[in-house]
Design an enzyme around this catalytic site. Structure first.
Site, PDB file in Angstrom:
ATOM      1  N   THR A  12      -1.294  45.084   4.647  1.00 23.19           N
ATOM      2  CA  THR A  12      -1.801  46.363   4.758  1.00 23.19           C
ATOM      3  C   THR A  12      -1.622  46.957   6.176  1.00 23.19           C
ATOM      4  OG1 THR A  12      -4.106  45.921   5.343  1.00 23.19           O
ATOM      5  CG2 THR A  12      -3.562  46.096   2.911  1.00 23.19           C
ATOM      6  N   ARG A  35      -8.313  39.861   2.017  1.00 20.44           N
ATOM      7  CA  ARG A  35      -9.710  39.159   2.025  1.00 20.44           C
ATOM      8  C   ARG A  35     -10.625  39.599   1.134  1.00 20.44           C
ATOM      9  NH1 ARG A  35     -11.986  41.813   5.636  1.00 20.44           N
ATOM     10  NH2 ARG A  35     -10.550  43.550   5.715  1.00 20.44           N
ATOM     11  N   LYS A 140       2.631  32.767  20.642  1.00 16.83           N
ATOM     12  CA  LYS A 140       3.616  32.904  19.790  1.00 16.83           C
ATOM     13  C   LYS A 140       4.637  31.550  19.875  1.00 16.83           C
ATOM     14  CE  LYS A 140       4.227  37.989  19.033  1.00 16.83           C
ATOM     15  NZ  LYS A 140       5.183  38.799  19.185  1.00 16.83           N
ATOM     16  N   ARG A 144       5.164  28.417  17.121  1.00 21.07           N
ATOM     17  CA  ARG A 144       6.360  27.916  16.704  1.00 21.07           C
ATOM     18  C   ARG A 144       6.440  26.434  16.810  1.00 21.07           C
ATOM     19  NH1 ARG A 144      11.662  31.331  19.265  1.00 21.07           N
ATOM     20  NH2 ARG A 144      11.107  33.236  18.368  1.00 21.07           N
TER      21      ARG A 144
END
Length: 314
Positions: A12, A35, A140, A144
């Site tokens: 969403t 959720r 980030k 990874r």
């Protein structure tokens, strides 16, 4: 070849809703995670969006990041997981929630491809980012590292600059609309930047998920016609509008000095702009063997050029 079943996490959200639509449009059986609390009154817009996805053919899957078993059960229903949490990169705590999703994928053991939530600058190339913005890239890279240590098949998407945030405003900070009289130019204004229509980002992302050429690689969205300098972008707008904007040059020192009294979130935005428009971090490297370029892989995708994109602002 049978198309993979896709689970979209964050469906969403800003990019997530586009990923859901692109996945359905490309013929994938598409699941959207939501959720358990979605029925509360404050989530009415999200609930209505989920119901519209369902009407379009998507399947809704209830799970919680606080319930490991529910995540595992959701993951077991699909072949591919695309995470689009935290489209606004400043909410970096959401980025690290993906560690829970990675644990679920690892336990489920059936996922053929995982696309984590990135969709901006390539964090692997931002090790020297300035402090205020660096936390996003560091987190980030933590995601990874977890993906690769778990040997999860993956594709990373570097989508560069979302057009609604960087094109429609002619890359002016603090507004989403084109300036009426004056445009601020960052440095020379001649650094190459890559602007992407968000629907095209979604289309290219979904194209990647069943493609062996993109397995365990970074896919860069660099369509040739959308690699523009700030001055070229402004010129496109001036041509469409039939006007000439006054242009004020902002030096690098002046730009960085503007952060002095800003809160942390706004400082992060300034740092991102600095790396993009002054250092050219999106285009100052060649794509190596560990990467692919999306528009070359998928020439059938008719991506939106920025002069076309700008017409909606006339």
């Amino acid at each position: 070849m049978e198309k993979s079943k896709v689970l979209v996490v964050g469906g969403t959200g800003y990019i997530g809703k586009r990923i859901v639509k692109a996945s359905l449009a490309q013929g994938h059986t598409t699941y959207v995670l939501h959720r358990r609390e979605i029925g509360c009154t404050s989530d009415i817009d999200k609930l209505q969006m989920l119901l519209s996805f369902k009407e379009a053919g998507a399947r809704l899957v209830e799970a919680s990041f606080d319930d490991h078993r529910s995540l595992v059960d959701a993951v077991k229903q699909v072949d591919v997981v695309i995470c689009t949490m935290s489209g606004v990169h400043f909410r970096s705590h959401n980025i690290l929630q993906q560690l829970k999703l990675i644990e679920a994928i690892k336990e489920a053991g059936n996922i053929k491809r995982f696309v984590p939530s990135e969709f901006g600058m390539d964090p692997a190339r931002m090790g020297n980012a300035m402090e205020a913005g660096r936390v996003t890239f560091d987190e980030k890279m933590e995601i990874r590292k977890a993906i690769e240590e778990a040997n999860i098949p993956h594709t990373y998407i570097s989508a560069n600059c979302f057009a609604a945030y960087f094109c429609g405003n002619l890359s002016q900070l603090g507004t989403l609309l084109p300036p009426k009289h004056t445009a601020y130019i960052y440095g020379t204004g001649n650094v190459k930047v890559i602007y992407m229509d968000e629907d095209d980002v979604a289309a290219y992302t979904v194209k990647c998920i069943d493609d062996p050429r993109t397995l365990n690689k970074t896919v860069y969205l660099r369509p040739q016609q959308n690699i523009l300098t700030q001055r070229e972008l402004i010129a496109k707008w001036e041509n469409l509008k039939g006007i000439e904007l006054q242009k004020i040059t902002v030096t690098a020192d002046e730009f960085l000095a503007s952060m002095k009294d800003m809160d942390f979130v706004r400082q992060v935005g300034v740092i991102f702009y600095y790396h993009i428009f002054y250092e050219g971090c999106l285009t100052n490297f060649e794509i190596g063997d560990d990467g692919e370029e999306a528009s070359q892989l998928y020439p059938e995708v008719h991506y939106t050029r920025m002069d076309e994109y700008l017409k909606r602002y006339l």
